[in-house]
Scaffold this active site. Structure first.
Site, PDB file in Angstrom:
ATOM      1  N   ASP A 131      -3.704   5.572  -8.611  1.00  0.00           N
ATOM      2  CA  ASP A 131      -3.427   6.335  -7.387  1.00  0.00           C
ATOM      3  C   ASP A 131      -3.733   7.819  -7.547  1.00  0.00           C
ATOM      4  O   ASP A 131      -2.923   8.680  -7.218  1.00  0.00           O
ATOM      5  CB  ASP A 131      -1.955   6.128  -6.973  1.00  0.00           C
ATOM      6  CG  ASP A 131      -1.685   6.583  -5.544  1.00  0.00           C
ATOM      7  OD1 ASP A 131      -2.653   6.692  -4.764  1.00  0.00           O
ATOM      8  OD2 ASP A 131      -0.512   6.836  -5.223  1.00  0.00           O
ATOM      9  N   GLU A 161      -9.025   4.119  -8.809  1.00  0.00           N
ATOM     10  CA  GLU A 161      -8.636   5.338  -8.095  1.00  0.00           C
ATOM     11  C   GLU A 161      -8.516   6.542  -9.043  1.00  0.00           C
ATOM     12  O   GLU A 161      -7.565   7.322  -8.969  1.00  0.00           O
ATOM     13  CB  GLU A 161      -7.352   5.146  -7.288  1.00  0.00           C
ATOM     14  CG  GLU A 161      -7.592   4.451  -5.964  1.00  0.00           C
ATOM     15  CD  GLU A 161      -6.439   4.562  -4.980  1.00  0.00           C
ATOM     16  OE1 GLU A 161      -5.718   5.574  -5.002  1.00  0.00           O
ATOM     17  OE2 GLU A 161      -6.269   3.621  -4.185  1.00  0.00           O
ATOM     18  N   ASP A 271      -8.017  -3.903  -9.016  1.00  0.00           N
ATOM     19  CA  ASP A 271      -7.250  -3.934  -7.778  1.00  0.00           C
ATOM     20  C   ASP A 271      -8.101  -4.665  -6.748  1.00  0.00           C
ATOM     21  O   ASP A 271      -9.035  -4.103  -6.180  1.00  0.00           O
ATOM     22  CB  ASP A 271      -6.933  -2.511  -7.324  1.00  0.00           C
ATOM     23  CG  ASP A 271      -6.190  -2.474  -5.990  1.00  0.00           C
ATOM     24  OD1 ASP A 271      -5.881  -3.548  -5.451  1.00  0.00           O
ATOM     25  OD2 ASP A 271      -5.946  -1.362  -5.482  1.00  0.00           O
TER      26      ASP A 271
END
Length: 370
Positions: A131, A161, A271
């Protein structure tokens, strides 16, 4: 600190002294500083090793993220790239690689020898969406992610990310790893390979041509002991409304896994943003491709990697539990890989009140059988 030692019984005093010597040695090994400096930092932080390391590395963290603001890391319009294949590039062995205060090691002074002697039949892996696009407490969260990687010392790391300043930070701290990014702008995936255990042979980036979110598939071909492996990671298209594009990307992934020579084991981690019914829509997993979580009997403790009931980073008004992050594998002719354990990581809140990411990471241990 001296009074604590002097007031302790002889046995306890000896134990405390021994523990502190070990802490000094570990601090010195991680930071590449001498034990006198280690003792100073540890004493200033009440002999809490994690706090002492955070105190030592904090200035470097702030310089990296402040000097490379998030705005400059956000996606810029770039021409699409065709699928490319490049030779091995070791980003941690350039002239600019720090060799002192920014280095993170994963064990003691005999690190290289002990890793080389490690049983080549064992392989450990972490996959984690960290993130990086969330600016909230980014410095503390990046430090938290690195603390988990130092704790688990995986042979292979898949990250999603990642943004450019985060990549710079990883290159500064994780000098015991080869670090291969899936891009150099916007946000992207990264594969990290422990130098002492995993030999990088080549890397490949396969673009997803119809993505609207800068997504691609990053692959590396490696050798662990006498076994050849192809390691893959991606961040498939996000949100429920992008299911069609996500499944197109999933089919590309399956096609690339099938293309890998049968002499190589294939491991994918990333992911996927998948809902279980979406896997069914594409006809399930291809023949020979196995979901590690399912192989291990669908353990409940690591079912949900996106869990807004337990993870408060997004302060989501809705409560959602999904298995977005997955690890898949395909065995090779003559070499089999057997998953042994799977666990969630990143479950503890940091001092800033946030978790390291809005996703839990996955740690997985495998046995390789030749």
């Amino acid at each position: 600190m001296a009074s604590e030692l002097n007031s302790s019984p002889v046995g306890n005093k000896s134990d405390v002294t021994k523990k502190r010597k070990l802490q000094c040695a570990e601090f010195a090994s991680i930071t590449s500083k001498d034990e006198a400096i280690a003792q100073c930092y540890l004493a200033e932080n009440d002999w809490d090793l994690e706090r002492a390391l955070n105190s030592f590395f904090e200035p470097d963290v702030e310089v990296v993220f402040v000097d490379t603001p998030l705005a400059s890391a956000l996606p810029q319009k770039r021409p699409r790239m065709e699928s490319i294949q490049k030779d091995c590039v070791d980003l941690t062995e350039t002239d600019e690689t720090p060799t002192t205060s920014t280095a993170i090691s994963t064990s003691g002074t005999n690190d290289k020898a002990s890793e080389e002697d490690k049983d080549n039949s064992q392989l450990t892996l972490v996959t984690w969406n960290i993130d990086g696009l969330d600016e909230s407490n980014l410095i503390e969260r990046a430090r938290g992610v690195c603390s988990y990687l130092a704790l688990y010392s995986p042979d292979v790391v898949f990250l999603q990310e990642v943004i450019p300043p985060y990549l710079i930070y990883l290159q500064k701290r994780a000098v015991s790893y080869n670090i291969i990014p899936g891009n150099d702008y916007g946000y992207f995936t990264v594969i990290m390979l422990k130098k002492s255990r995993v030999k990088l042979l080549k890397e490949e980036i396969t673009q997803f041509p119809t993505t609207s979110m800068m997504r691609n598939l990053l692959s590396v071909h490696v050798r662990v002991g006498g076994s050849d492996l192809c390691l893959m990671t991606s961040h498939l298209e996000s949100t429920r409304g992008q299911a069609k594009e996500r499944l197109t990307q999933l089919n590309t992934l399956f096609h690339k896994m099938k293309e890998v020579p049968e002499s190589s084991v294939v491991i994918y981690g990333g992911d996927t943003n998948l809902r279980d019914q979406e896997v069914t829509k594409v006809g399930g997993l291809p023949a020979g491709v196995v979901d590690v979580w399912e192989f291990l009997g669908k353990p409940e403790h690591c079912r949900y990697t996106w869990d807004t009931k337990m993870n408060s980073n997004k302060n989501a008004a809705y409560k959602c539990q999904l298995r977005f992050d997955r690890i898949l594998f395909r065995n090779a002719k003559g070499t089999h890989i057997i998953p042994q354990t799977m666990d969630l990581i990143g479950l503890d809140k940091l001092d800033c009140g946030k978790f390291p990411s809005d996703h839990w990471g996955l740690f997985c241990a495998f046995t390789l059988i030749l």
